[in-house]
Write a protein that holds these residues in place. Sequence first.
Motif, PDB file in Angstrom:
ATOM      1  N   MET A 135       0.835  -1.206   0.000  1.00  0.00           N
ATOM      2  CA  MET A 135       0.000   0.000   0.000  1.00  0.00           C
ATOM      3  C   MET A 135       0.871   1.257   0.000  1.00  0.00           C
ATOM      4  O   MET A 135       0.617   2.202  -0.750  1.00  0.00           O
ATOM      5  CB  MET A 135      -0.927   0.007   1.221  1.00  0.00           C
ATOM      6  N   VAL A 139       0.810   1.350  -4.112  1.00  0.00           N
ATOM      7  CA  VAL A 139      -0.515   1.954  -4.310  1.00  0.00           C
ATOM      8  C   VAL A 139      -0.505   3.451  -4.003  1.00  0.00           C
ATOM      9  O   VAL A 139      -0.892   4.281  -4.835  1.00  0.00           O
ATOM     10  CB  VAL A 139      -1.565   1.222  -3.453  1.00  0.00           C
ATOM     11  N   SER A 167      -0.663  -0.948  -9.726  1.00  0.00           N
ATOM     12  CA  SER A 167      -1.347  -0.541  -8.501  1.00  0.00           C
ATOM     13  C   SER A 167      -2.708  -1.214  -8.399  1.00  0.00           C
ATOM     14  O   SER A 167      -3.081  -1.763  -7.357  1.00  0.00           O
ATOM     15  CB  SER A 167      -1.502   0.981  -8.475  1.00  0.00           C
ATOM     16  N   MET A 171      -4.223  -4.027  -5.739  1.00  0.00           N
ATOM     17  CA  MET A 171      -5.441  -3.810  -4.960  1.00  0.00           C
ATOM     18  C   MET A 171      -6.447  -4.939  -5.151  1.00  0.00           C
ATOM     19  O   MET A 171      -7.137  -5.332  -4.209  1.00  0.00           O
ATOM     20  CB  MET A 171      -6.060  -2.449  -5.300  1.00  0.00           C
ATOM     21  N   TYR A 175      -7.647  -7.062  -1.909  1.00  0.00           N
ATOM     22  CA  TYR A 175      -8.961  -6.564  -1.501  1.00  0.00           C
ATOM     23  C   TYR A 175      -9.594  -7.439  -0.416  1.00  0.00           C
ATOM     24  O   TYR A 175      -9.716  -8.654  -0.566  1.00  0.00           O
ATOM     25  CB  TYR A 175      -9.896  -6.472  -2.701  1.00  0.00           C
ATOM     26  N   THR A 181      -7.410  -3.064   3.869  1.00  0.00           N
ATOM     27  CA  THR A 181      -7.749  -3.146   2.441  1.00  0.00           C
ATOM     28  C   THR A 181      -9.238  -3.401   2.212  1.00  0.00           C
ATOM     29  O   THR A 181      -9.640  -3.833   1.130  1.00  0.00           O
ATOM     30  CB  THR A 181      -6.923  -4.243   1.738  1.00  0.00           C
ATOM     31  N   MET A 184     -10.292   0.917  -0.147  1.00  0.00           N
ATOM     32  CA  MET A 184      -9.030   1.385  -0.729  1.00  0.00           C
ATOM     33  C   MET A 184      -9.205   2.695  -1.496  1.00  0.00           C
ATOM     34  O   MET A 184      -8.464   2.991  -2.427  1.00  0.00           O
ATOM     35  CB  MET A 184      -8.433   0.290  -1.611  1.00  0.00           C
ATOM     36  N   TYR A 187      -7.656   5.586  -3.620  1.00  0.00           N
ATOM     37  CA  TYR A 187      -6.636   5.003  -4.489  1.00  0.00           C
ATOM     38  C   TYR A 187      -7.228   4.203  -5.644  1.00  0.00           C
ATOM     39  O   TYR A 187      -6.766   4.291  -6.781  1.00  0.00           O
ATOM     40  CB  TYR A 187      -5.679   4.133  -3.677  1.00  0.00           C
ATOM     41  N   PHE A 188      -8.265   3.411  -5.346  1.00  0.00           N
ATOM     42  CA  PHE A 188      -8.813   2.539  -6.381  1.00  0.00           C
ATOM     43  C   PHE A 188      -9.489   3.347  -7.490  1.00  0.00           C
ATOM     44  O   PHE A 188      -9.168   3.203  -8.672  1.00  0.00           O
ATOM     45  CB  PHE A 188      -9.805   1.537  -5.777  1.00  0.00           C
TER      46      PHE A 188
END
Length: 283
Positions: A135, A139, A167, A171, A175, A181, A184, A187-188
Motif C-alpha cells: 500500500m 498503491v 497498482s 489492490m 482486496y 484493504t 481502498m 486510491y482505487f
Amino acid sequence: PEFKKVYDDISASAKTQRDRIPVSSLTFDLDQFPKEDWLPTWNAWGNKIYHTGEALRLNARDYAFHGNKEAGIYAKDVLLKLASWPNWTHPWQTNRGRYSEHRTGSWSHRVAEAYDLIYDLMSPEERTIIRKAIMANIVESAHRHYVYNDDITAATSNWLAMVLGGSLMNMTAMYADGPETENMEPYFTGALLKYYKFINRVTDSKGGAWGEGYGYNSYSFSNMSYSIPSLDNVFNIDLTEPLVGSYNEFIWAGLIKDKLWFDYGDSKGEMGPATFWAFLLDK
C-alpha cells in the motif's frame, strides 16, 4: 502433453532464480544513492529491487503449479525482506515528488501475482506486513505521483499502463484480506479513472490503432494482460472495449508478410509474436 515443457520450465527457472538472487543478498542501501545526477545509478538502483520480479513470479508459480513449498517460502521471504525496507524509491525521485516509473509498475505486477499465489503460506501477521508495504510503496506512491499530482497530464504514455495497472492489480489481490484493504479509496477509483483515460486516449478503436507503436503496445500489453483480467475477475470491471480492434493498424501500416511495421520514434518496426494480445480473444 503439449504444455509439459512450459510446466517443467517453471520449476527449472524458479530454481535458477533462487540460486541467482538469494534472500540474503537483498540489503537496503537506497539511502546511499545520489540525490543529484541520478542517471549513472539508474541500472544499479533497478538491480537492487526490480531484478526480483521474475524470481517472485516463477517461484510463486512453482508453488502454485508444482506444490514446491521451498519455492513458495522463498517468494514469501523476498516479499518480507523488501517489506522491511523503509522505502523502495531512489532519493533523486523522492526529492522531486516522483515515486515510481515504468519499471516500478512492471515489477509491481509480479508482486501482486506472488502475494496472491503464496497467500496460504503467510501467517496473518506476515500478510499484514506485506500489505502495508505494498500500500505504501506501490498503491499510495502511484496515487500521489500520477493521480493526485496528475503526472503525464495527457494520459497517453505507456508508463500509466505499468504503474497504474500494477497498482490496481495489487489492490485486486489484496482486496478485503484485512481491515486496511476493506476500503481502498481514493486510491482505487483514482487509479481506475486515470488508467481508463489512458486506454481511451492511446487507442483509436474505430479505425484500430495504438498511439505509441508496436514496441510500446507489446510492452504495455505484457502487463495489461495481467492487470485488466484481474479487474474483471475480482470486480467485474471490463476495460477491454477500446483495446479490441487496436491491432488493425499493424496490418495496414506495414509489410505484414515480412513481419515489419512502419515504425516511428523509438518503437521498433520488427513484429514479434502477439502473445500478449491473447487475453482479448474471448472479447
